[in-house]
Design a protein around this motif. Sequence first.
Motif, PDB file in Angstrom:
ATOM      1  N   THR A  62     -17.766  -5.041 -11.547  1.00 56.73           N
ATOM      2  CA  THR A  62     -17.858  -6.395 -12.089  1.00 56.73           C
ATOM      3  C   THR A  62     -17.296  -6.459 -13.509  1.00 56.73           C
ATOM      4  N   GLY A  63     -16.889  -7.659 -13.893  1.00 55.88           N
ATOM      5  CA  GLY A  63     -16.490  -7.917 -15.269  1.00 55.88           C
ATOM      6  C   GLY A  63     -15.012  -7.790 -15.574  1.00 55.88           C
ATOM      7  N   PHE A  64     -14.263  -7.109 -14.730  1.00 53.00           N
ATOM      8  CA  PHE A  64     -12.832  -6.932 -14.974  1.00 53.00           C
ATOM      9  C   PHE A  64     -12.061  -8.168 -14.517  1.00 53.00           C
ATOM     10  N   ASN A  65     -11.119  -8.616 -15.340  1.00 51.05           N
ATOM     11  CA  ASN A  65     -10.276  -9.747 -14.963  1.00 51.05           C
ATOM     12  C   ASN A  65      -9.217  -9.351 -13.951  1.00 51.05           C
ATOM     13  N   ASP A  66      -8.629  -8.186 -14.126  1.00 51.96           N
ATOM     14  CA  ASP A  66      -7.554  -7.723 -13.244  1.00 51.96           C
ATOM     15  C   ASP A  66      -7.986  -6.449 -12.533  1.00 51.96           C
ATOM     16  N   VAL A  67      -8.110  -6.542 -11.208  1.00 53.56           N
ATOM     17  CA  VAL A  67      -8.552  -5.417 -10.405  1.00 53.56           C
ATOM     18  C   VAL A  67      -7.571  -5.210  -9.257  1.00 53.56           C
ATOM     19  N   ILE A  68      -7.147  -3.978  -9.086  1.00 51.54           N
ATOM     20  CA  ILE A  68      -6.336  -3.604  -7.929  1.00 51.54           C
ATOM     21  C   ILE A  68      -7.276  -2.910  -6.956  1.00 51.54           C
ATOM     22  N   VAL A  69      -7.418  -3.488  -5.770  1.00 55.35           N
ATOM     23  CA  VAL A  69      -8.276  -2.914  -4.739  1.00 55.35           C
ATOM     24  C   VAL A  69      -7.374  -2.223  -3.721  1.00 55.35           C
ATOM     25  N   LEU A  70      -7.635  -0.940  -3.529  1.00 57.92           N
ATOM     26  CA  LEU A  70      -6.832  -0.147  -2.598  1.00 57.92           C
ATOM     27  C   LEU A  70      -7.529  -0.047  -1.249  1.00 57.92           C
ATOM     28  N   ASN A  71      -6.798  -0.407  -0.203  1.00 57.95           N
ATOM     29  CA  ASN A  71      -7.328  -0.244   1.155  1.00 57.95           C
ATOM     30  C   ASN A  71      -7.434   1.239   1.493  1.00 57.95           C
ATOM     31  N   SER A  72      -6.484   2.028   0.998  1.00 54.05           N
ATOM     32  CA  SER A  72      -6.478   3.472   1.216  1.00 54.05           C
ATOM     33  C   SER A  72      -6.108   4.157  -0.096  1.00 54.05           C
ATOM     34  N   ILE A  73      -7.006   4.952  -0.619  1.00 54.73           N
ATOM     35  CA  ILE A  73      -6.737   5.616  -1.899  1.00 54.73           C
ATOM     36  C   ILE A  73      -5.706   6.730  -1.774  1.00 54.73           C
ATOM     37  N   ILE A  74      -5.372   7.121  -0.545  1.00 55.50           N
ATOM     38  CA  ILE A  74      -4.374   8.188  -0.356  1.00 55.50           C
ATOM     39  C   ILE A  74      -2.996   7.644  -0.008  1.00 55.50           C
ATOM     40  N   ASP A  75      -2.871   6.331   0.133  1.00 58.02           N
ATOM     41  CA  ASP A  75      -1.590   5.713   0.485  1.00 58.02           C
ATOM     42  C   ASP A  75      -0.794   5.432  -0.795  1.00 58.02           C
ATOM     43  N   LYS A  76       0.113   6.333  -1.125  1.00 57.63           N
ATOM     44  CA  LYS A  76       0.880   6.190  -2.365  1.00 57.63           C
ATOM     45  C   LYS A  76       1.815   4.976  -2.303  1.00 57.63           C
ATOM     46  N   LYS A  77       2.272   4.617  -1.121  1.00 54.85           N
ATOM     47  CA  LYS A  77       3.141   3.439  -0.992  1.00 54.85           C
ATOM     48  C   LYS A  77       2.368   2.173  -1.362  1.00 54.85           C
ATOM     49  N   GLU A  78       1.145   2.038  -0.857  1.00 58.16           N
ATOM     50  CA  GLU A  78       0.310   0.881  -1.203  1.00 58.16           C
ATOM     51  C   GLU A  78       0.049   0.853  -2.706  1.00 58.16           C
ATOM     52  N   LEU A  79      -0.287   2.010  -3.269  1.00 55.90           N
ATOM     53  CA  LEU A  79      -0.550   2.102  -4.702  1.00 55.90           C
ATOM     54  C   LEU A  79       0.674   1.685  -5.501  1.00 55.90           C
ATOM     55  N   ASN A  80       1.822   2.190  -5.128  1.00 52.99           N
ATOM     56  CA  ASN A  80       3.074   1.857  -5.817  1.00 52.99           C
ATOM     57  C   ASN A  80       3.326   0.356  -5.779  1.00 52.99           C
ATOM     58  N   GLU A  81       3.178  -0.249  -4.604  1.00 53.37           N
ATOM     59  CA  GLU A  81       3.418  -1.688  -4.467  1.00 53.37           C
ATOM     60  C   GLU A  81       2.456  -2.500  -5.336  1.00 53.37           C
ATOM     61  N   LYS A  82       1.182  -2.133  -5.315  1.00 51.27           N
ATOM     62  CA  LYS A  82       0.187  -2.916  -6.051  1.00 51.27           C
ATOM     63  C   LYS A  82       0.295  -2.710  -7.562  1.00 51.27           C
ATOM     64  N   ILE A  83       0.594  -1.492  -7.993  1.00 55.18           N
ATOM     65  CA  ILE A  83       0.799  -1.233  -9.424  1.00 55.18           C
ATOM     66  C   ILE A  83       2.036  -1.979  -9.916  1.00 55.18           C
ATOM     67  N   THR A  84       3.125  -1.896  -9.170  1.00 46.97           N
ATOM     68  CA  THR A  84       4.364  -2.578  -9.551  1.00 46.97           C
ATOM     69  C   THR A  84       4.150  -4.082  -9.624  1.00 46.97           C
ATOM     70  N   GLU A  85       3.436  -4.638  -8.643  1.00 46.41           N
ATOM     71  CA  GLU A  85       3.159  -6.083  -8.629  1.00 46.41           C
ATOM     72  C   GLU A  85       2.337  -6.493  -9.847  1.00 46.41           C
ATOM     73  N   MET A  86       1.303  -5.735 -10.161  1.00 45.90           N
ATOM     74  CA  MET A  86       0.437  -6.072 -11.302  1.00 45.90           C
ATOM     75  C   MET A  86       1.199  -5.945 -12.614  1.00 45.90           C
TER      76      MET A  86
END
Length: 93
Positions: A62-86
């Motif tokens: 709670t309390g954070f304005n910007d949060v990236i929620v990962l469906n899979s913490i081991i999926d580097k492609k998902e992480l890359n996409e969400k980090i790049t987007e943010m």
Amino acid sequence: MKILVVCGSGVGSSLMVSMNIKSILKELNIDNVEVNNTDLASASPTMADIAVIGKDLSNSLTGFNDVIVLNSIIDKKELNEKITEMLTRKNII
């Protein structure tokens, strides 16, 4: 700019994800972003501009304005996409 990766204990998955974020930032030639990791109980919005957390714990953060929620913490492609987007949204890229 600071990114905080959060997990239950602050050492396992958050350390792995923070290392992956650092790798992504290096690939993007971004060096003005600090990445740290912590446990859920210690996580505070004053610690970072962006929080990154797995879907299983996301309702507990709670309390954070910007949060990236990962469906899979081991999926580097998902992480890359969400980090790049943010970072694009925050005009870092």
